[in-house]
Design a protein around this motif. Sequence first.
Motif: not given
Length: 484
Positions: A110-137
């Motif tokens: 969809i996005w043939p650029s290394p920038v797509s990897l940066l977006f993918g990493q940002a999304a994966l890191f952010a998803a982990s934050a949701a897991v950590v916070g929701r588990t804490a609650q």
Amino acid sequence: MLDVQNKSSEEAVDGVPGASDPEPSAGLPPAPLRPYLILAGVLCGLYFLYSWLQYAHFRTPSWDLGIFGQSVRAYAEFRSPVVDIKGPGFQILGDHFSPVTALLAPLYWIWPSPVSLLFGQAALFAASAAVVGRTAQQILGSRAAGLALTLAYGLSWGLQEAVKSDFHEIAFAVPLLALTCRALLLGRWTAAVAWSAPLVLVKEDMGLTVAMVGAVLFLKGQKQLGAALAGFGASAFALTVLVLIPAASRAGQYDYWAKIEKTGQGTDTSFGQVVTDALASGDRWEMLFYLLAITGFLALRSPLVLLVLPTLGWRFLSQDPNHWGMLWHYSAVLMPIVFLALVDGARSVRTSPRGWLASYGRVAVPVATAVALTLAANLPLRALTKPETYRTDARVGQAREAVAAVPDGASVEADVSLLAHLTADHRVYWSGSSQDADPDYLAYDLRGWSQQVSDPVQLASQLHPTARYEIVHRSEGFAVLKRM
């Protein structure tokens, strides 16, 4: 309230442990997903904005984004993951075993650029934050604690330094570890196995972390399951570093043993001396101090903290100074472990007979949040508050012109600052590893060399004595040469 006595531990995913029950049990009130998704979206935006600005302004800190951009492009084109940046025809699975990065191929379509990897990493890191916070609650029974810990975790130094370091394969390990720790806290033993097992495809050392997950399961009474997972993780590690990587490597061996066996000067060092040097290193202990300090040291009350030992072990033994401190991406995989260990520790001290400890457990999350926000004042994302971060200077314009001067499809040798910007449309070599290859073009950041380069043609003749190059583009800071 559900009757927990008739529930198996596998079903125990949604109940608050009673005062007399330190283990996870059924009946945990569900934590709403929406507020955590909103916070995760904000964090994803911050991570990606920082990464994109760094890329767009040619501030790439290393050659790694170019390497991963080249390997993911190969997967997207259904080719073997050859990374010429590491050397002509270099098989990347003979360096680190990270086939998981092939999962980014659809995004790259969809996005043939290394920038797509940066977006993918940002999304994966952010998803982990949701897991950590929701588990804490769910574990602590407080939405305020969950949201606060989402923020503290999302702004932690380990994640911010990983974002600053561009993309790395450990982006996949971070949410997998968060989900593994969540499953362990909620007593979902099979889920813990399912989430941890794929870690062996992220990087070779993760097999030891999987083995440690098995050890934690063993300590929690799941002896057969724990022993089986520990055996799987240890076997996967041995198979990867002794068989799979050497089979793909030209040298026929796992090159990173040298990080432990030799010093930075290349002289042989005994293992005993390596251990002695590691224990005497202030940088290593400083990193460990800050790792535990961001949890108010309460993570030490949880068996989950054992999961940091494999990663800390090889980092302590490594002779490479880049592995020791708080910089780069190496601590990102530790963040979900220590933050969810904090949650477990805060739960465990609630019924402590020591009044001071029980009281500290009640304020541990606010303390961790305050520590994270205080440290964040000097961490990478703070740059997003500064106007100069968004300004484009003359060097950026010159770099863009240099990239544009290389025709699509041509082979090109480039410096670190230009590598990632060329991988989507060219066969790219690094100026330090092109060996006997004579690319069609050379693209040099003239200020990136140890000495100012006044004659790019002379530099080209030194690096490629069997070929002749002429300048086709020149600016104050960059030069592009074409093979004659």
